[in-house]
Design a protein around this motif. Structure first.
Motif, PDB file in Angstrom:
ATOM      1  N   GLN A 312      74.849   7.625 -41.485  1.00 43.20           N
ATOM      2  CA  GLN A 312      74.118   8.398 -42.489  1.00 43.20           C
ATOM      3  C   GLN A 312      73.318   7.433 -43.366  1.00 43.20           C
ATOM      4  O   GLN A 312      73.843   6.391 -43.756  1.00 43.20           O
ATOM      5  CB  GLN A 312      75.143   9.193 -43.304  1.00 43.20           C
ATOM      6  N   LYS A 316      73.866  13.255 -49.079  1.00 47.41           N
ATOM      7  CA  LYS A 316      73.357  14.609 -48.853  1.00 47.41           C
ATOM      8  C   LYS A 316      74.122  15.578 -49.752  1.00 47.41           C
ATOM      9  O   LYS A 316      75.315  15.385 -49.989  1.00 47.41           O
ATOM     10  CB  LYS A 316      73.536  14.991 -47.379  1.00 47.41           C
ATOM     11  N   ASN A 489      77.101   7.321 -47.546  1.00 44.62           N
ATOM     12  CA  ASN A 489      77.944   7.849 -46.455  1.00 44.62           C
ATOM     13  C   ASN A 489      78.535   9.212 -46.799  1.00 44.62           C
ATOM     14  O   ASN A 489      79.358   9.724 -46.071  1.00 44.62           O
ATOM     15  CB  ASN A 489      79.062   6.835 -46.169  1.00 44.62           C
ATOM     16  N   THR A 491      78.603  13.380 -48.155  1.00 44.76           N
ATOM     17  CA  THR A 491      77.971  14.691 -48.292  1.00 44.76           C
ATOM     18  C   THR A 491      78.779  15.463 -49.325  1.00 44.76           C
ATOM     19  O   THR A 491      80.009  15.503 -49.238  1.00 44.76           O
ATOM     20  CB  THR A 491      77.986  15.451 -46.955  1.00 44.76           C
TER      21      THR A 491
END
Lengths: 506, 492
Positions: A312, A316, A489, A491
Motif C-alpha cells: 500500500q 486510505k 500501510n 486503512t
C-alpha cells in the motif's frame, strides 16, 4: 498403511500404561498429540483421527482447501454458494426420481439462462420480457421441485441424533461439520463420500435467493455494512476484498454450471481433509474410511491464487454516514499465517487486546473512558497476506477521532519501547489458556487440526504453536510493530452517525 | 447393559428409521436400497455420567464437585439466589450494573485493576453476571495456578467493594449500551416482542432507561450484595483436574469464614399475566430486510405438557428440516433464517417465539407463510413420520447428554437451584418417548393460539408487498430513546 497400524498399536499400549501409572493425572498435551493418527488415502484424501472416548460421541470435519479468495471477478460468492448446495443431496439422496429430475433441472437451467441474458442486456433489459422470463423460471422451478425430497441429507443426519449440522465458508477454506453418536460414524462417511462424489445442485436458484437474504441480513447490521465496504478499500487486488459473501450482482448471475465447475475443480480428494475426534477406534475406522471416503475421485490439487496484494502506498480512509452509533476499524496489512513473524502478531494481539489489563482496554475503556469496547484481531485472511485489525466502539458522547488518537498513542508506545517481561509472560499464559479452550471440545480440536494441516501444512503445527509464542521476544514485537504499524500501510474505516434517509417519495 | 436407553428401544428405533423411506415412498429407494439405508450400526458405547459429589458446608454453602482430568484446568461456578427479580422497586438496571462492578470494582483484599493484572498474567478468568433469578460468579484457571486464583474467586463472590470509580464507569457503559440499543435490528425485534408478550414493566422484559441509570448508586450495590450474596443461598460447582478430597479441603478454607446473620430473604416472583395480542410495526430505515417476530406466553419446563410441546416445536419450527423452514426457506427462498418454538422457563411461563427476516417486498408473503404453518398444526395431526423423526432426533441425540462436564454441571446446578429432580433430564427423555400424535395436536390446540399471537415487523413498510394492516389493526411503536430528564429540584 503399515505405518498406521504401528501407530495404532503404540497408541493403545501408551493408553494402557497411562491408566495403570497415573489414573488421576491430566493426559497432557503430548499424550493428546501422540494419539493422533494421520493417513493419506490412496486417492489423496487426508484423514486425521484422534481418539478421545470420554463420551460415546464423535465430531467430524471435512475441510475443503478453497475459500472466497479463490474466486474470480464476475463470480464472487461462488465458494459460499457451493457450500449451501452441498446440503441439497446427491443422485440418490434428496430425489424421488433422479432421471426425471435431471430433465426438469435442464429446463430450469434454460429458463434461468434466458432470464440472465435478458437481465444483463445493455443498454437495458425489456421489462415485459423480464416478467415473462421470471414467470417461466418460476414454472420450471415448480416442475423440478416435484421430484425433490427437501432437506433429505439434513433429515437423515438429524434423525441419527446429529448435532450442530452446519458448514462455513471463509476467506481461505470451506468447512463442513457436525457431531454424531459414535456408533454412527459410517453414516457420516457414507453421506460425505456420496455428497462429494455425486452432488446434485437441486433447488439451485431458490437457494441463491436464500443466500441473497443472508447477505441482506448481514447488511442490516451496521458492523456488517462497515466490513463489507471496508474490505475492498483495504484490499484492492486480493479477492479477500469481496468478503466471501460476494456482490449481489454476481449472486444473481451465477449459474448452476458455474457451481458444478467449482465443485469439479476444488472438491477432489486431493483437496479435502477429513478429521474425526471423539469415541473413534482408528484401527477399525480406517478401513471403513478407505471404503467410503477413498472412493472420492482423486483429481488434481488446484494451484494457489496468483494475484498478490501490492504494497500500500498511502493511508486510505472510508467514512460511512449511517444511522448507527459510531464504530471505528483500522486495518494494517500483514504477512500470512506462515510468516516467521506470525507469532509476534499473535503476541501483540494478546498485549493490546486480551483481558482487562491489556493496553487498549486500560487506555480506551478504563482510563480515558472513551470506548465501550476496544480490541484487535489478527486472522482476517490467513493463507495469503491479511490484515491486523483494531476495533473501537466509542462510548456515548465520545468520537471515533478520540478513539483513533488513543489507539495511535498505544501503537507508538509499542514502537518506542520494548514490552515488559510481565506482559510477555502474560502472553504465554493467555495463549496456553486459549489453546486449552480451543481443544476442550471434540469439535474445537477437530477444527484446529484441520486448519493446521491445511494452512500450515501439518496438523502438528497445532501443538507447536505454544512453543512459537514462547520464543517471541520484546525485540521481535518492537521490530514487527515498527515495520507494520505505519501510516501508509493502514486503512481506517468509520461509521459516523447521520440521520437515516427518509422514505422515497412515491 | 446399563445404558439409560435400553437396547430393544434402540433396535426398534433403528428399524423405524430403516422403514421410513419405504413408508414415505420415494420410488428410487424401492428399486435399489441406497448405501445409507443399508447401514447397520454397532451398539452405542455406554452413556456414562461422572460421579458428582455433593456436600453442604456448615455455613450452608452447597458444593457440587466433579473430577475431570482431560485437561489441566479447574473451573468454578457459583449460582446465587437473587437476580433481576430481586431488584428493589425503582432500581431497574441494578442487576446489570452489579454484574459488571462486582468484578471490576475490586474486593476488600485487592483493587479491581490489580485483579485484572493478576488474572491476565496467569491466563485465568473470573467473571460475574446477574441473570433473571440468580447471580453468577464464574472462574477458570490452569491447575498449577489454583492457589492464586481460588482466593480471588472467593473474594469476588463474598467481599466485593464496588469502588466508586468503577460504579461510575459501569454507569457510563450502561448509557452507551442504551444509546446503541436500536442499532442491532435483531436486538430491537426480540426486546420489543418480549415487552409485548410479558408487559413492558415485567422484570422478564423491561428495558433500562437513562433515568434508571441516574438513580443507581454504589450503596444500592453494597446493599444488594449484603442482602442476597449469602452462603446458604449459593450453589458452588467446581470441576476439573483435582482430587475431590483435596478440593473439599481448599473450599472449606476459602469459604469457611463466609458467614451472614439471619434468614435468607424471601423473593416474590413477579406475576406473569397474558398481554392483549398486538400487531405491531416499528420503522427502521437502515435495514435491508423486514425482521418479523411473533410470540405468546408459553409454559414452564416442568409442565406436564412440555414434552409434547417440545416435539411440536421440532416439527413446526426447529431447525432446517422443520415445516416453517422448509416452506419459507427451502421451497420459497424467502429467508435465510425461519423457525420458532416454545422456549420454556424454569419458574414462570416461558414463551413461544417465531422468527424470520426477508426483503421488504416479500414481508407479507413470509409472514403469511409462517402463520399458515402455525394454523395448520392445530388443525390436523402431524404425520407418523414427523413424530418418529422428532423422537429420533431427541432420543438419538441423547448420546450428547454427558459429552462435556460443563454441560453436566450446568444442568445439575440449575436443577438444584430451581428445585427440579436431579434426574429431570432422564424423566424428560422418557416423557418425550411416550408422546403421541394426539398429544401433539392437543397441546397445539391448548397452548398455541394464533388469535392470541403478538406479531411484530421491523423495517420499511412503504416497500412491503402488502400493507401490514392486511393482517389486522396495526399499532406503531416508537423506539426513540427517551433522553434523560433534567434532575428534579431538591426538596426543601
Amino acid at each position: 498403511m503399515n505405518r498406521t497400524r504401528a501407530l495404532v498399536v503404540s497408541v493403545a499400549a501408551l493408553a494402557v500404561g497411562l491408566v495403570l501409572a497415573a489414573p488421576a493425572r491430566a493426559q497432557g498435551l503430548a499424550d493428546l498429540e501422540r494419539k493422533v493418527v494421520q493417513k493419506t488415502l490412496p486417492n489423496g484424501l487426508n484423514v486425521i483421527l484422534l481418539p478421545r472416548p470420554t463420551a460415546p460421541v464423535i465430531s467430524m470435519v471435512t475441510y475443503a482447501d478453497v475459500g472466497g479468495v479463490d474466486e474470480d471477478q464476475n463470480a464472487t460468492g461462488l465458494a459460499h454458494i457451493f457450500e449451501h448446495m452441498a446440503f441439497k443431496g446427491t443422485t440418490t439422496v434428496g430425489t424421488k426420481d433422479y432421471a426425471k429430475e435431471v430433465e426438469a433441472t435442464k429446463r430450469e437451467d434454460e429458463a434461468f439462462l434466458a432470464l440472465r441474458a435478458e437481465s444483463l442486456r445493455r443498454p437495458k433489459p425489456d421489462e415485459a420480457k423480464l416478467k415473462a422470463l421470471e414467470e417461466a423460471l418460476r414454472k420450471a422451478q415448480d416442475e423440478a421441485r416435484a421430484y425433490v425430497v427437501p432437506n433429505e441429507i439434513g433429515d437423515i443426519i438429524e434423525r441419527a441424533g446429529g448435532q450442530g449440522l452446519n458448514a462455513f465458508t471463509s476467506f481461505d477454506q470451506t468447512v463442513y461439520h457436525y457431531s454424531l453418536p459414535s456408533n454412527r460414524l459410517e453414516l457420516w462417511a457414507t453421506l460425505e463420500a456420496d455428497r462429494f462424489t455425486n452432488p446434485v445442485l437441486r433447488e439451485f436458484y431458490k437457494e441463491k435467493d436464500v443466500i441473497m437474504e443472508e447477505r441482506r441480513m448481514g447488511e442490516s447490521q451496521p458492523g456488517g455494512r462497515l466490513f463489507i465496504d471496508f474490505m475492498p478499500v483495504a484490499f484492492e487486488a486480493s479477492m479477500y476484498r469481496s468478503f466471501v459473501i460476494g456482490w449481489m450482482s454476481d449472486l444473481r448471475a451465477i449459474t448452476r454450471a458455474q457451481a458444478e465447475a467449482w465443485f469439479a475443480k476444488y472438491y477432489r480428494a486431493r483437496n479435502l481433509t477429513a478429521v474425526i475426534v471423539g469415541d473413534v477406534d482408528p484401527e477399525s475406522a480406517m478401513p471403513m474410511l478407505e471404503r467410503t471416503l477413498g472412493t472420492i475421485p482423486a483429481g488434481e490439487k488446484p494451484g494457489p491464487v496468483v494475484t498478490v496484494e501490492p504494497p500500500q502506498r498511502a493511508e486510505k480512509r472510508l467514512t460511512m454516514e449511517d444511522p448507527s452509533q459510531p464504530i471505528l476499524i483500522i486495518g494494517y496489512h500483514k504477512g500470512d499465517i506462515n510468516d516467521p513473524d506470525n507469532a509476534a502478531y499473535e503476541a501483540i494481539n494478546d498485549i493490546v487486546a486480551e483481558g482487562r489489563s491489556s493496553r487498549l482496554y486500560k487506555s480506551l475503556v478504563t482510563d480515558k473512558q472513551l470506548a465501550l469496547y476496544a480490541g484487535a484481531f489478527t486472522g482476517l485472511g490467513q493463507k495469503y497476506p491479511g490484515l491486523f485489525v483494531f476495533v473501537a466502539v466509542p462510548n456515548r458522547g465520545k468520537t471515533n477521532a478520540e478513539c483513533e488518537a488513543a489507539i495511535w498513542e498505544e501503537i507508538e508506545k509499542l514502537k518506542a519501547q520494548p514490552v515488559s517481561d510481565d506482559e510477555l509472560q502474560a502472553v504465554k499464559a493467555k495463549e496456553k489458556s486459549k489453546f486449552l479452550g480451543t481443544i476442550d471440545s471434540n469439535m474445537g480440536l477437530a477444527m484446529a487440526l484441520a486448519h493446521a494441516q491445511n494452512l500450515q501444512g501439518d496438523w502438528r503445527e497445532l501443538f507447536r504453536s505454544l512453543a512459537k509464542i514462547d520464543n517471541v521476544t520484546a525485540a521481535d514485537i518492537q521490530r514487527v510493530a515498527r515495520a507494520t504499524f505505519v501510516k501508509s500501510n493502514r486503512t481506517v474505516g468509520t461509521i459516523e452517525t447521520a440521520a437515516a434517509a427518509p422514505p422515497a417519495a412515491k | 447393559m446399563t445404558t439409560p436407553r435400553s437396547a430393544p428401544t434402540a433396535a426398534a428405533l433403528a428399524l423405524l428409521a430403516l422403514a421410513t423411506p419405504a413408508l414415505a415412498g420415494p420410488p428410487a429407494a424401492a428399486a435399489k436400497p441406497r448405501a445409507v439405508d443399508r447401514l447397520v450400526y454397532p451398539k452405542l458405547h455406554e452413556i456414562k455420567a461422572p460421579p458428582v459429589v455433593r456436600e453442604t458446608l456448615p455455613n450452608g454453602l452447597h458444593l457440587l464437585l466433579v473430577e475431570d482430568h482431560d485437561l489441566p484446568q479447574v473451573y468454578f461456578a457459583a449460582c446465587v439466589r437473587g437476580g433481576v427479580v430481586a431488584e428493589p422497586t425503582g432500581k431497574a438496571g441494578l442487576a446489570g450494573l452489579f454484574g459488571e462492578v462486582q468484578r471490576t470494582g475490586g474486593t476488600t483484599a485487592m483493587a479491581g485493576d490489580a485483579i485484572d493484572t493478576l488474572l491476565d498474567g496467569l491466563g485465568a478468568g473470573v467473571e460475574t453476571n446477574v441473570d433473571e433469578a440468580y447471580g453468577t460468579v464464574g472462574g477458570k484457571t490452569l491447575v498449577e495456578n489454583l492457589d492464586k486464583v481460588l482466593p480471588v474467586f472467593a473474594q469476588v463472590l463474598t467481599s466485593p467493594v464496588f469502588a466508586q470509580d468503577k460504579v461510575d464507569l459501569g454507569k457510563t457503559h450502561m448509557r452507551s449500551a442504551i444509546a446503541r440499543r436500536n442499532d442491532d435490528v435483531m436486538g430491537v425485534a426480540f426486546r420489543e416482542i418480549g415487552k409485548l408478550v410479558y408487559g413492558a414493566r415485567s422484570p422478564y422484559a423491561r428495558q433500562v432507561e437513562y433515568e434508571d441509570v441516574e438513580r443507581l448508586t454504589r450503596e444500592d450495590l453494597v446493599a444488594f450484595h449484603k442482602t442476597y450474596y449469602r452462603p446458604d443461598a449459593t450453589i458452588l460447582a467446581v470441576w476439573g483436574d483435582f482430587k475431590t478430597s483435596e478440593m473439599k479441603a481448599r473450599l472449606a478454607t476459602a469459604f469457611g469464614g463466609w458467614k451472614v446473620a439471619g434468614a435468607a430473604p424471601k423473593i416474590t416472583l413477579p406475576v406473569v399475566a397474558a398481554q392483549p395480542p398486538t400487531l405491531a410495526y416499528i420503522e427502521k430505515r437502515d435495514v435491508e430486510q423486514t425482521f418479523i417476530v411473533a410470540g405468546q406466553l408459553g409454559l414452564r419446563l416442568d409442565d406436564p405438557d412440555y414434552p409434547a410441546i417440545h416435539v411440536l416445536g421440532d416439527i413446526l419450527g426447529g431447525g432446517l428440516t422443520s415445516r416453517i423452514s422448509t416452506k419459507v426457506r427451502t421451497e420459497k427462498g424467502l429467508a435465510y433464517s425461519a423457525g420458532g418454538r416454545m422456549i420454556p422457563a424454569w419458574d414462570h411461563p416461558g414463551s413461544f417465539f417465531f422468527f424470520t427476516s426477508t426483503k421488504p417486498s416479500t414481508t407479507a408473503e413470509a409472514l403469511a407463510t409462517v402463520l399458515d404453518e402455525i394454523r395448520k398444526i392445530r388443525v390436523s395431526p402431524v404425520t407418523d413420520d414427523e413424530l418418529a423423526r422428532a423422537k429420533d432426533m431427541y432420543l438419538n441425540g441423547y448420546a450428547f447428554e454427558n459429552d462435556s462436564t460443563l454441560k453436566i454441571v450446568g444442568r445439575l446446578v440449575l436443577y438444584e437451584f430451581y428445585g427440579y429432580p436431579a434426574d429431570f433430564n432422564v424423566r424428560l427423555r422418557d416423557a418425550v418417548e411416550k408422546v403421541t400424535k394426539d398429544d401433539v395436536l392437543r397441546v397445539a390446540r391448548t397452548h398455541l393460539n394464533p388469535d392470541a399471537l403478538t406479531i411484530l415487523a421491523v423495517g420499511r413498510q412503504e416497500q412491503f408487498d402488502k400493507p401490514l394492516s392486511t393482517f389486522g389493526k396495526v399499532t406503531t411503536i416508537d423506539i426513540t430513546i427517551p433522553e434523560p430528564k433534567p434532575a428534579p429540584p431538591a426538596k426543601p
